[in-house]
Write an enzyme that holds these catalytic residues in place. Structure first.
Site, PDB file in Angstrom:
ATOM      1  N   GLU A  80       0.830  -1.196   0.000  1.00 32.19           N
ATOM      2  CA  GLU A  80       0.000   0.000   0.000  1.00 32.19           C
ATOM      3  C   GLU A  80       0.875   1.260   0.000  1.00 32.19           C
ATOM      4  O   GLU A  80       1.844   1.351   0.763  1.00 32.19           O
ATOM      5  CB  GLU A  80      -0.885  -0.027   1.249  1.00 32.19           C
ATOM      6  CG  GLU A  80      -1.778   1.164   1.446  1.00 32.19           C
ATOM      7  CD  GLU A  80      -2.589   1.054   2.731  1.00 32.19           C
ATOM      8  OE1 GLU A  80      -3.563   1.806   2.892  1.00 32.19           O
ATOM      9  OE2 GLU A  80      -2.235   0.197   3.579  1.00 32.19           O
ATOM     10  N   LYS A 149      -9.096   2.943  -2.251  1.00 32.34           N
ATOM     11  CA  LYS A 149      -9.387   2.231  -1.008  1.00 32.34           C
ATOM     12  C   LYS A 149     -10.781   2.626  -0.514  1.00 32.34           C
ATOM     13  O   LYS A 149     -11.138   3.808  -0.520  1.00 32.34           O
ATOM     14  CB  LYS A 149      -8.328   2.575   0.028  1.00 32.34           C
ATOM     15  CG  LYS A 149      -8.413   1.811   1.341  1.00 32.34           C
ATOM     16  CD  LYS A 149      -7.200   2.141   2.210  1.00 32.34           C
ATOM     17  CE  LYS A 149      -7.184   1.364   3.524  1.00 32.34           C
ATOM     18  NZ  LYS A 149      -5.956   1.658   4.305  1.00 32.34           N
ATOM     19  N   CYS A 205      -5.530  -2.966   2.123  1.00 38.01           N
ATOM     20  CA  CYS A 205      -5.336  -3.059   3.571  1.00 38.01           C
ATOM     21  C   CYS A 205      -6.637  -3.196   4.371  1.00 38.01           C
ATOM     22  O   CYS A 205      -7.220  -4.266   4.442  1.00 38.01           O
ATOM     23  CB  CYS A 205      -4.521  -1.877   4.064  1.00 38.01           C
ATOM     24  SG  CYS A 205      -3.749  -2.173   5.684  1.00 38.01           S
TER      25      CYS A 205
END
Length: 709
Positions: A80, A149, A205
C-alpha cells in the site's frame, strides 16, 4: 468386473514435459508450462522503500518487477502506498510529494513496457479536489485502471481520514494520472484476454478487515485472484490475524489471495513494519515470506485458477450469494488486457502433496487421524443403536481393511459401553489364505477380546465349482475370475447368514480406493454389507489411521505390535495360490498399480474435477523425486521412491478405465460415513454418475494434452 484399458508405450520425450493445447494444424509442442494447466504465477513484493522519496521507490519497484519477469511471474502485488511510502502523515497533502508520485508512476510505466507481469502498485493520487489511497494496475507500460481504497481506518494509531477520501460509491469514473486518463473506481476487475481464468480483483489493507470486504463483490463479479496492497504496521500477534483473514477470504470468496504488507524503510516514528507476504488458495496457505527482512523480498507461488473456477461451479452457494448481492458482475467493469503469457517451462512453484488425503505435517496429521477415526467409530456406534443393538459380524482376513474395520468396531463397543464380544469375528480361509494373514487374524481377534470363530470355505467352494463344472473342482490350476469370486461370494454368503442367525448386521471392510477402481466383486463383502464403515476412507489414509491408533495408545502394546505387523503385510486378495516356483503371493498393486498413485488420481478427479493431463502434470511434479519434501509425517524412509512420467501415465490410464467401468458397483453401495474432505463415492453424496458412461473423453484428453508418446 474390471475396466481394463490398453497401455501405450512412452519414449524418452515423455520424460521431458507435457504438451500444451494447440490449434488445428499446428505441431504438438513440448513443455511443462503451468499456463497449460490453468495455473498462474503470482508474487507478493516487499521493496525497501525510502520515506517520502517516490523516485527511489519507483526504482525499487521496477527492480522487483524485473526480477519477477525473469522468474515467469504473471501478477506482482506491491504494498500500500509503496511509491510514496505509507507513514507520511501530513506529507501526504504536499503537492511536491504528489507531483513526484505521478512522475514515479510514469517511471514504472515506461520501465514495464517489456515486462510480462501485471503490476499492482500503491500510490496516493489526486482527483477533483480529493486525495485517494489507490492501487494502480499496470500491464506492459499501460495503466489499466485505478482502484481507490474503500475503508479508511481512523482509530487507534490510524488517521487516514485526515488525508484521504473513501472510494465508497465511486464507480464508473475516470482519473488522469501522469498524463494518462484511465478507468477509476471500486468497480474494476482486470481480465487477461489470453490466459483463461486470470481475472484480478484489488482491495487495499483495511478493506479486508471490514465485515464484507470489497473483494467479496469482485469475486462474485468473476475475479479469481484477489490482491491486497497493505501497509499494516506490526504489533504482537497481528501477523497471525492477517494470515487468518487472508485464509478466510480466499476460502469464503473461493479465490486465490495475495497479500503484501509494507516492510523495511517505512518511518518508525511511532510504528514498526514487518513486510509480511502471504499467498493463499481456497483457504490453503501456499507460501509466506520472511518477516523483518532487511533486503527486498519477492514471495512467489503458482495458484491454480482453474481449480478456483471449478470449485465455484460445484458450489451453488457462490452463485446464490452473487444473486443475493444483486449480481455484482452487472455493476463491475471488466478491463481486458493482452497479458501475452510466456508459456515457457518454469517448473511448478507450489507445494504438491504426494498423499492429498493425508496431511504432511505432524500436527495436522494427528488431528485428521483423530477426526477420521472418530467419525468412523461414531457412525458405526449410531448404526448399532439404530438396529436395536444386536451383534456386529465382521470377516477378518488379517489384511489392512478388515483389521481397520475391526479396531473401529472395538472402539464403537467401548464407546457404547457394551462388551467387545458383541463383535462376531470370523476368519474364512480359502484356497490361497496364507498362514501369516490367518495367524494375524486370529491374534488380533484374541487381543481385542472379540468372539472369534473360523469357517473353512474350501469344501463349499469345491462343491460350488463342481456344480458349475469348473476345472478347478478337479484340481486344475484354472484360476480365473470365477475361481476367485466363488470364494469371495461364499465368504459374504456366510457372513450375511451368520448375521441373520445371531440377530446382527455385517460390517463392511471395503475402502474408498477399492471402490474407485472397482477392485471389489459386486455383491460381495468389499462392496456389499449392512454398513460400509470404511467406504469413505482411501487406502493411504487407512494405513495412517492404523499407525495413529498404535502411536496414540488406542490399544495395548501387544495389540499395537499386531497392528504394525498388518501394515507390513503385502496387500493381496489371497484368492489365487502362491506361485509354485517362487512362492510369491498374489499382489493387488502388481495387478492394478500402486494405491498411492491411484489415491492421488482419485483425489484430484473427485474433489476438483481436474483434466487427466493436469492430474498427470501434478503427479509428475509430486512424485518425480523421492528425496524432496511432500511425504506425510512419519512416512517410513525405506518406502520413499519416485515415479517417472511413463509410469504415472500408465497407471492413470488404468485408473480412468477402471473408474468409469465400475460405477455400477458404486451405485449400489450400502450406507457408510463420509470421512475425508476429499470426498466420497456414495451415490447419495459426493458422486452421482451413470453406470454406463465411458472413459473415452478422459483418455482422449490425456492423449491430446498429456505427455508426448
Amino acid at each position: 468386473m474390471r475396466g481394463d484399458v490398453s497401455e501405450p508405450e512412452f519414449g524418452e520425450a515423455a520424460q521431458a514435459g507435457f504438451g500444451g493445447p494447440t490449434r488445428p494444424g499446428e505441431p504438438r509442442r513440448e513443455f511443462a508450462a503451468i499456463h497449460s494447466h490453468g495455473l498462474a504465477r503470482v508474487a507478493a513484493a516487499t521493496p525497501l522503500v525510502v520515506t517520502a522519496d517516490p523516485a527511489r521507490n519507483a526504482e525499487a519497484t521496477v527492480a522487483l518487477a524485473r526480477q519477477a519477469d525473469a522468474d515467469g511471474v504473471d501478477v506482482v502485488v506491491f504494498p500500500e502506498l509503496g511509491l510514496s511510502s505509507y507513514a507520511l502523515d501530513d506529507l501526504h497533502l504536499q503537492d511536491a510529494l504528489l507531483d513526484a508520485v505521478e512522475q514515479a508512476v510514469d517511471t514504472v510505466c515506461r520501465a514495464s513496457r517489456e515486462l510480462g507481469p501485471l503490476l499492482l502498485v500503491g500510490a496516493p493520487l489526486r482527483r477533483r479536489g480529493r486525495l485517494y489511497n489507490t492501487a494502480l494496475a499496470i500491464s506492459r507500460g499501460r495503466i489499466l485502471g485505478v482502484v481507490p481504497k474503500t475503508f479508511l481506518p481512523n482509530y487507534r494509531e490510524y488517521y487516514e481520514k485526515r488525508w484521504f477520501a473513501s472510494g465508497a460509491g465511486v464507480t464508473g469514473e475516470e482519473i488522469t494520472v501522469a498524463g494518462r486518463t484511465v478507468p477509476f473506481g471500486t468497480d474494476l476487475i482486470f481480465e487477461a484476454a489470453d490466459l483463461p481464468d486470470l481475472v484480478v480483483g484489488v482491495e487495499i489493507c483495511e478493506d479486508y478487515w471490514a465485515p464484507i470486504p470489497p473483494s467479496s463483490y469482485a469475486a462474485m463479479a468473476g475475479a479469481t485472484l484477489l490482491a491486497n496492497l497493505s501497509a499494516s504496521n506490526i504489533v504482537v500477534g497481528k501477523a497471525a490475524d492477517r494470515a487468518h483473514l487472508s485464509a478466510a477470504q480466499s476460502a469464503r470468496a473461493l479465490a486465490a489471495y495475495v497479500y503484501s504488507a509494507a516492510g523495511t524503510g517505512e518511518s518508525t516514528t511511532d510504528l514498526a513494519w514487518d513486510g509480511q507476504g502471504t499467498i493463499h488458495e481456497l483457504g490453503d496457505l501456499l507460501a509466506e515470506s520472511a518477516r523483518f527482512a532487511d533486503t527486498p523480498q519477492l514471495l512467489v507461488a503458482d495458484v491454480d485458477l482453474a481449480r478456483v473456477r471449478q470449485e465455484r461451479m460445484r458450489t451453488g452457494t457462490f452463485n446464490d450469494s452473487a444473486a443475493a448481492a444483486g449480481r455484482p458482475e452487472q455493476r463491475f467493469r471488466t478491463v481486458r488486457f493482452d497479458h501475452r503469457p510466456h508459456r515457457r517451462d518454469v517448473g511448478l512453484r507450489r507445494h504438491q502433496r504426494r498423499f492429498p488425503f493425508v496431511p504432511d505435517t505432524a500436527e495436522r496429521l494427528d488431528l485428521d487421524c483423530y477426526e477420521a477415526f472418530n467419525i468412523q467409530v461414531h457412525g458405526l456406534a449410531r448404526r448399532f443403536q439404530a438396529t436395536g443393538g444386536g451383534r456386529m459380524v465382521i470377516g477378518i482376513s488379517g489384511g489392512l481393511d478388515s483389521t481397520h474395520a475391526l479396531i473401529v468396531a472395538a472402539k464403537a463397543c467401548d464407546r457404547l459401553g457394551v462388551p467387545r464380544t458383541t463383535i462376531l469375528g470370523y476368519t474364512l480361509p480359502g484356497f490361497a489364505t496364507s498362514d501369516e494373514t490367518k495367524a494375524n487374524a486370529w491374534a488380533l481377534m484374541r487381543a481385542l477380546g472379540v468372539e472369534a470363530a473360523e469357517i473353512d470355505i474350501r469344501p463349499a467352494a469345491r462343491l460350488l465349482l463342481a456344480d458349475l463344472g469348473h476345472p478347478a473342482a478337479e484340481g486344475a490350476a484354472d484360476y480365473d475370475v470365477t475361481y476367485e469370486n466363488v470364494q469371495a461370494g461364499l465368504r459374504t454368503d456366510y457372513l450375511f447368514r451368520l448375521a441373520n442367525h445371531h440377530g446382527g448386521f455385517v460390517v463392511g471392510t471395503g475402502d474408498l480406493s477399492e471402490l474407485a477402481l472397482g477392485w471389489c466383486t459386486y455383491g460381495v463383502g468389499d462392496q456389499m454389507s449392512h454398513y460400509a464403515v470404511n467406504a469413505g476412507v482411501p487406502k493411504t489414509l487407512i494405513q495412517y489411521l492404523i499407525r495413529w491408533a498404535v502411536s496414540h495408545d488406542q490399544f495395548d502394546e501387544d495389540t499395537g505390535k499386531l497392528l504394525t505387523a498388518v501394515l507390513d503385510t503385502e496387500i493381496s486378495p489371497e484368492l489365487v495360490p502362491a506361485d509354485a516356483e517362487t512362492g510369491t503371493m498374489q499382489s493387488t498393486q502388481d495387478r492394478i498399480g500402486p494405491y498411492e498413485l491411484h489415491d492421488f488420481f482419485l483425489y484430484h478427479l473427485l474433489r476438483h474435477g481436474l483434466a487427466p493431463s493436469k492430474i498427470a502434470f501434478l503427479a509428475w511434479h509430486a512424485w518425480r523425486d523421492a528425496l524432496t519434501d511432500g511425504w506425510p509425517a512419519g512416512f517410513p524412509d525405506g518406502e520413499r521412491h519416485a515415479y517417472d512420467v511413463a509410469t504415472i501415465v500408465r497407471w492413470l490410464r488404468e485408473f480412468l478405465g477402471r473408474f468409469m467401468a465400475s460405477q455400477f458397483k458404486r451405485s449400489a453401495l450400502p450406507n457408510g460415513p463420509k470421512v475425508s474432505f476429499g470426498g466420497t463415492l456414495s451415490p447419495r453424496g459426493d458422486w452421482r454418475a451413470p453406470s454406463d458412461a465411458r472413459a473415452t473423453a478422459w483418455l482422449a484428453e490425456l492423449d491430446r494434452n498429456g505427455p508426448q508418446p
